[in-house]
Design a protein around this motif. Structure first.
Motif, PDB file in Angstrom:
ATOM      1  N   PHE A  34       1.107  -1.226  -0.298  1.00 37.68           N
ATOM      2  CA  PHE A  34       0.105   0.342  -0.172  1.00 37.68           C
ATOM      3  C   PHE A  34       0.570   1.109  -0.251  1.00 37.68           C
ATOM      4  O   PHE A  34       0.740   1.866  -0.717  1.00 37.68           O
ATOM      5  CB  PHE A  34      -0.855   0.182   1.000  1.00 37.68           C
ATOM      6  CG  PHE A  34      -1.968  -1.152   1.304  1.00 37.68           C
ATOM      7  CD1 PHE A  34      -3.192  -0.933   0.054  1.00 37.68           C
ATOM      8  CD2 PHE A  34      -1.850  -2.129   2.198  1.00 37.68           C
ATOM      9  CE1 PHE A  34      -3.626  -2.331   0.559  1.00 37.68           C
ATOM     10  CE2 PHE A  34      -2.604  -2.625   2.004  1.00 37.68           C
ATOM     11  CZ  PHE A  34      -3.498  -2.936   0.831  1.00 37.68           C
ATOM     12  N   PHE A  35       1.955   1.177   0.621  1.00 34.43           N
ATOM     13  CA  PHE A  35       2.737   2.079   0.413  1.00 34.43           C
ATOM     14  C   PHE A  35       3.534   2.728  -0.376  1.00 34.43           C
ATOM     15  O   PHE A  35       3.761   4.070  -0.819  1.00 34.43           O
ATOM     16  CB  PHE A  35       3.931   2.657   2.172  1.00 34.43           C
ATOM     17  CG  PHE A  35       2.995   2.341   3.100  1.00 34.43           C
ATOM     18  CD1 PHE A  35       2.728   3.957   3.524  1.00 34.43           C
ATOM     19  CD2 PHE A  35       2.672   1.434   4.054  1.00 34.43           C
ATOM     20  CE1 PHE A  35       2.132   3.708   5.153  1.00 34.43           C
ATOM     21  CE2 PHE A  35       2.235   1.548   4.983  1.00 34.43           C
ATOM     22  CZ  PHE A  35       1.774   2.286   5.880  1.00 34.43           C
ATOM     23  N   ARG A  36       3.476   1.308  -1.489  1.00 35.16           N
ATOM     24  CA  ARG A  36       4.699   1.072  -2.474  1.00 35.16           C
ATOM     25  C   ARG A  36       4.253   1.710  -3.463  1.00 35.16           C
ATOM     26  O   ARG A  36       4.686   2.839  -4.425  1.00 35.16           O
ATOM     27  CB  ARG A  36       5.627   0.096  -2.446  1.00 35.16           C
ATOM     28  CG  ARG A  36       6.355  -0.275  -1.678  1.00 35.16           C
ATOM     29  CD  ARG A  36       6.732  -2.204  -2.124  1.00 35.16           C
ATOM     30  NE  ARG A  36       7.814  -2.221  -1.281  1.00 35.16           N
ATOM     31  CZ  ARG A  36       8.334  -3.212  -1.402  1.00 35.16           C
ATOM     32  NH1 ARG A  36       7.644  -4.563  -1.915  1.00 35.16           N
ATOM     33  NH2 ARG A  36       9.679  -3.919  -0.854  1.00 35.16           N
ATOM     34  N   TYR A  37       3.013   1.741  -3.795  1.00 36.01           N
ATOM     35  CA  TYR A  37       1.940   2.749  -4.323  1.00 36.01           C
ATOM     36  C   TYR A  37       1.459   3.735  -4.695  1.00 36.01           C
ATOM     37  O   TYR A  37       1.730   4.583  -5.346  1.00 36.01           O
ATOM     38  CB  TYR A  37       0.313   1.727  -4.379  1.00 36.01           C
ATOM     39  CG  TYR A  37      -0.476   2.182  -5.266  1.00 36.01           C
ATOM     40  CD1 TYR A  37      -0.563   1.840  -6.143  1.00 36.01           C
ATOM     41  CD2 TYR A  37      -1.640   3.443  -4.726  1.00 36.01           C
ATOM     42  CE1 TYR A  37      -1.784   2.774  -7.683  1.00 36.01           C
ATOM     43  CE2 TYR A  37      -2.435   3.891  -5.294  1.00 36.01           C
ATOM     44  CZ  TYR A  37      -2.346   3.730  -6.934  1.00 36.01           C
ATOM     45  OH  TYR A  37      -3.557   3.856  -7.713  1.00 36.01           O
ATOM     46  N   ARG A  38       1.866   4.446  -3.163  1.00 33.54           N
ATOM     47  CA  ARG A  38       1.036   5.410  -2.891  1.00 33.54           C
ATOM     48  C   ARG A  38       2.790   6.154  -3.239  1.00 33.54           C
ATOM     49  O   ARG A  38       3.466   7.243  -3.475  1.00 33.54           O
ATOM     50  CB  ARG A  38       1.035   5.730  -1.505  1.00 33.54           C
ATOM     51  CG  ARG A  38       1.468   7.481  -0.936  1.00 33.54           C
ATOM     52  CD  ARG A  38       0.253   8.179  -2.041  1.00 33.54           C
ATOM     53  NE  ARG A  38       0.339   9.551  -1.868  1.00 33.54           N
ATOM     54  CZ  ARG A  38       0.172  10.344  -2.559  1.00 33.54           C
ATOM     55  NH1 ARG A  38      -0.504  10.384  -3.382  1.00 33.54           N
ATOM     56  NH2 ARG A  38       0.281  11.772  -2.032  1.00 33.54           N
ATOM     57  N   PHE A  53       0.228   8.849   6.562  1.00 31.61           N
ATOM     58  CA  PHE A  53      -0.116   8.977   6.260  1.00 31.61           C
ATOM     59  C   PHE A  53       2.260   8.360   5.236  1.00 31.61           C
ATOM     60  O   PHE A  53       2.392   7.218   4.941  1.00 31.61           O
ATOM     61  CB  PHE A  53      -0.525   7.964   5.213  1.00 31.61           C
ATOM     62  CG  PHE A  53      -0.535   6.476   3.984  1.00 31.61           C
ATOM     63  CD1 PHE A  53      -1.273   5.605   4.714  1.00 31.61           C
ATOM     64  CD2 PHE A  53      -0.178   6.728   2.626  1.00 31.61           C
ATOM     65  CE1 PHE A  53      -1.232   3.950   4.136  1.00 31.61           C
ATOM     66  CE2 PHE A  53       0.387   4.958   2.170  1.00 31.61           C
ATOM     67  CZ  PHE A  53      -1.228   4.199   2.558  1.00 31.61           C
ATOM     68  N   ASP A  54       1.309   9.244   4.351  1.00 25.08           N
ATOM     69  CA  ASP A  54       2.788   9.666   3.187  1.00 25.08           C
ATOM     70  C   ASP A  54       4.403   8.961   4.308  1.00 25.08           C
ATOM     71  O   ASP A  54       5.552   9.349   3.562  1.00 25.08           O
ATOM     72  CB  ASP A  54       2.209  10.723   2.551  1.00 25.08           C
ATOM     73  CG  ASP A  54       1.533  10.889   1.306  1.00 25.08           C
ATOM     74  OD1 ASP A  54       1.015   9.807   1.143  1.00 25.08           O
ATOM     75  OD2 ASP A  54       1.270  11.876   0.344  1.00 25.08           O
ATOM     76  N   ALA A  55       4.005  10.741   4.955  1.00 27.06           N
ATOM     77  CA  ALA A  55       5.099  10.530   6.106  1.00 27.06           C
ATOM     78  C   ALA A  55       6.084   8.946   6.610  1.00 27.06           C
ATOM     79  O   ALA A  55       6.829   8.865   6.294  1.00 27.06           O
ATOM     80  CB  ALA A  55       4.815  11.205   7.279  1.00 27.06           C
ATOM     81  N   VAL A  56       4.476   8.470   6.650  1.00 27.68           N
ATOM     82  CA  VAL A  56       5.355   6.793   6.620  1.00 27.68           C
ATOM     83  C   VAL A  56       6.047   6.028   5.864  1.00 27.68           C
ATOM     84  O   VAL A  56       7.052   5.268   5.625  1.00 27.68           O
ATOM     85  CB  VAL A  56       3.902   5.791   7.815  1.00 27.68           C
ATOM     86  CG1 VAL A  56       4.534   4.384   8.055  1.00 27.68           C
ATOM     87  CG2 VAL A  56       3.713   6.437   8.687  1.00 27.68           C
ATOM     88  N   ALA A  57       5.376   6.488   4.580  1.00 28.81           N
ATOM     89  CA  ALA A  57       5.442   5.547   3.173  1.00 28.81           C
ATOM     90  C   ALA A  57       7.152   6.071   2.705  1.00 28.81           C
ATOM     91  O   ALA A  57       7.429   5.697   2.527  1.00 28.81           O
ATOM     92  CB  ALA A  57       4.231   6.087   2.151  1.00 28.81           C
ATOM     93  N   LEU A  58       7.495   7.513   3.062  1.00 30.65           N
ATOM     94  CA  LEU A  58       8.294   8.137   2.373  1.00 30.65           C
ATOM     95  C   LEU A  58       9.964   6.943   3.750  1.00 30.65           C
ATOM     96  O   LEU A  58      10.663   7.050   2.929  1.00 30.65           O
ATOM     97  CB  LEU A  58       8.438   8.940   2.497  1.00 30.65           C
ATOM     98  CG  LEU A  58       7.556   9.896   1.576  1.00 30.65           C
ATOM     99  CD1 LEU A  58       7.191  11.318   1.595  1.00 30.65           C
ATOM    100  CD2 LEU A  58       8.420  10.016   0.435  1.00 30.65           C
ATOM    101  N   TYR A  59       8.962   7.219   5.020  1.00 27.72           N
ATOM    102  CA  TYR A  59      10.031   7.181   5.384  1.00 27.72           C
ATOM    103  C   TYR A  59      10.323   5.080   5.062  1.00 27.72           C
ATOM    104  O   TYR A  59      11.354   4.985   5.151  1.00 27.72           O
ATOM    105  CB  TYR A  59       9.630   7.358   6.941  1.00 27.72           C
ATOM    106  CG  TYR A  59      10.414   6.105   8.183  1.00 27.72           C
ATOM    107  CD1 TYR A  59      12.174   6.406   8.434  1.00 27.72           C
ATOM    108  CD2 TYR A  59      10.368   5.001   8.700  1.00 27.72           C
ATOM    109  CE1 TYR A  59      13.101   5.971   9.989  1.00 27.72           C
ATOM    110  CE2 TYR A  59      11.127   4.061   9.866  1.00 27.72           C
ATOM    111  CZ  TYR A  59      12.645   4.413   9.477  1.00 27.72           C
ATOM    112  OH  TYR A  59      13.052   3.991  10.958  1.00 27.72           O
ATOM    113  N   LEU A  60       9.501   4.495   5.277  1.00 31.13           N
ATOM    114  CA  LEU A  60       9.889   3.296   5.423  1.00 31.13           C
ATOM    115  C   LEU A  60      10.756   3.138   3.438  1.00 31.13           C
ATOM    116  O   LEU A  60      11.435   2.276   3.136  1.00 31.13           O
ATOM    117  CB  LEU A  60       8.512   2.664   4.432  1.00 31.13           C
ATOM    118  CG  LEU A  60       8.054   2.231   5.957  1.00 31.13           C
ATOM    119  CD1 LEU A  60       6.562   1.491   5.889  1.00 31.13           C
ATOM    120  CD2 LEU A  60       8.508   1.332   6.914  1.00 31.13           C
ATOM    121  N   GLY A  61      10.565   4.048   2.726  1.00 24.49           N
ATOM    122  CA  GLY A  61      11.157   3.864   1.431  1.00 24.49           C
ATOM    123  C   GLY A  61      12.774   4.359   1.395  1.00 24.49           C
ATOM    124  O   GLY A  61      13.555   3.899   0.835  1.00 24.49           O
TER     125      GLY A  61
END
Length: 503
Positions: A11-15, A126-134
């Motif tokens: 889900f985070f990769r898609y974002r 949500f995006d802050a977590v997505a970018l962090y995981l990236g």
């Protein structure tokens, strides 16, 4: 990576792919935001007043809608607080963020529509977590607990029509229950309105939990960290929470606090992610852990405009859209949002470091700078100057404020700094010289005014006693959460109050 984090990662990769695609068409994304906002509000009282149905271009929008400040929208807000709807935004607004970004006595109640809540604030989290995981693919982010240190005012009912609270309290109140499964402490503690009691309750509940992420304002998070260390007898936070891996921070510059956090969390797996989440909207996230600049959030129901700070005092300043900004120029930020703010001057200043992608740093406030002698000193300069002085002297700054000091002899003056040190430098004179030299390197206007002391003399630093800033905020009922010390001021009101309290 743990099973749960791995399971939700797609889900985070898609974002992340969406965010990356916006880099290639940022200006088009912004134009869509404006078109959607105008279309949404065409039948509101505001939309009818300015004939939104006939607006087809940005140029028409710019010409027709005046720049707004809080006093301009206050009459609409007061009516909304009494239950009127459809005034500046079409959907019902029942929640209001009580703005406390400064120590002014006057409160601001900013509308929190369901759109600004979900499409902006929660999307930003949500995006802050997505970018962090990236940036950190080996993270075990969802296998342990996250601690959010929010505001000290729980949401309260103003009347039968409206509820208000600090933005962080409003966000926590409306948070998806599933998020509470990985968050500590429970809502009954995090929404306590008495700051000192809340800190104690948080410590008692969380000191023995397995926390791996923390979120909050750096200065207030330090208060919590030190209370945890006092409770546990540990020397570092890494001893208490060995799996701690990230601090999502915002509200004030992290530069003056970085050395303290490094000492308190001496872990090579610790990361720091800056976010720009204000009561008015979520505007930026640090997308590269090696670059302090933040990515501008483009698809959050916000349209951005900018006023060069060189024109901020003009009656009719130049206002430009995102596509016309330049790097290395200070701008006042103007926003149009899905919360019903139209060409609203938020009061913050930013400087772009890149246009592809659009990345920026916060440089200060439109009212928090020193320009008494033409030096145009911004908060970003001050933070970097202090960070350099700390680096070279081993000092640690806890809090500070500065203001001009006008001299009676031949128009001379100086900047007077009032600093509370966590660890004072061995030589205050050396610290002052490094600060002064760094400011001259960072700011050509300051350097010109300091030339041979012709108009601006060497700065003066007054060392504050321990706890004086805390006492000052407590006297004003401004402890915790989003409350911040005004770093720079062209007037001496703040520093004089602190100096009086310091005696």
């Amino acid at each position: 990576m743990d099973f749960l984090t791995k399971a939700v990662l797609p889900f985070f990769r898609y974002r992340l792919k969406q965010i990356e695609s916006h880099v290639m068409c940022a200006d088009a994304v912004q134009q869509r935001q404006l078109s959607n906002l105008i279309e949404s509000a065409r039948n509101t009282e505001w939309g009818k007043k300015y004939d939104y149905k006939s607006i087809r271009t940005y140029e028409t929008f710019q010409q027709r809608i005046p720049i707004q400040q809080y006093d301009d929208i206050k009459p609409y807000v007061e009516r909304m607080l009494q239950g009127e709807q459809g005034l500046i935004w079409p959907t019902a607004v029942k929640w209001f963020a009580k703005s406390s970004g400064t120590t002014n006595d006057k409160s601001k109640f900013l509308p929190v529509s369901k759109e600004i809540l979900w499409k902006c604030h929660y999307k930003g989290g949500f995006d802050a977590v997505a970018l962090y995981l990236g940036n950190n693919p080996s993270s075990n982010f969802f296998s342990r607990k996250g601690l959010i240190l929010g505001g000290s005012h729980k949401p309260v009912a103003l009347n039968q029509h409206a509820h208000c609270g600090d933005l962080s309290a409003v966000l926590l109140q409306q948070l998806n229950p599933l998020v509470n499964l990985v968050r500590v402490p429970p809502k009954r503690i995090i929404l306590m309105d008495e700051w000192e009691s809340k800190i104690k309750a948080i410590v008692d509940y969380t000191w023995n939990k397995d926390v791996n992420s923390i979120s909050g304002v750096p200065s207030w998070m330090l208060v919590l960290i030190k209370a945890i260390l006092e409770r546990t007898g540990a020397e570092t936070l890494s001893d208490v929470w060995p799996n701690l891996e990230v601090f999502f921070h915002g509200g004030i510059s992290f530069s003056p606090y970085r050395a303290q956090y490094k000492a308190l969390i001496p872990s090579d797996k610790m990361h720091y992610v800056e976010t720009y989440n204000a009561s008015e909207g979520f505007f930026g996230i640090q997308g590269d852990l090696s670059d302090p600049a933040m990515l501008l959030t483009l698809d959050y129901g916000i349209f951005y405009e900018f006023i060069p700070m060189s024109e901020i005092e003009k009656e009719n300043p130049t206002v430009i859209p995102l596509e016309d900004v330049q790097t290395d120029t200070n701008y006042a930020l103007i926003i149009t949002t899905c919360g019903g703010l139209w060409r609203y001057m938020i009061g913050d200043t930013i400087r772009f470091t890149s246009r592809n992608p659009y990345k920026f740093i916060i440089t200060g406030r439109t009212k928090h700078f020193i320009n008494a002698f033409g030096e145009e000193l911004m908060v970003d300069n001050a933070d970097k100057g202090l960070a350099r002085a700390c680096e070279l002297t081993g000092a640690k700054v806890k809090e500070y404020t500065a203001a001009p000091l006008f001299m009676l002899n031949a128009g001379h003056g100086r900047h007077q700094w009032f600093i509370e040190f966590e660890h004072a430098p061995e030589s205050l004179d050396e610290f002052t010289k490094i600060l002064d030299d760094t400011l001259q390197k960072l700011n050509s206007d300051y350097e010109a005014k300091r030339y041979r002391g012709m108009s601006l003399l060497s700065p003066e630093i007054i060392q504050a006693r321990e706890g004086v800033f805390y006492e000052w905020l407590k006297e004003k009922g401004k402890l915790g959460g989003q409350h911040k010390i005004p770093r720079l001021s062209n007037q001496r009101t703040y520093i004089e109050e602190l100096l009086e309290l310091n005696r």
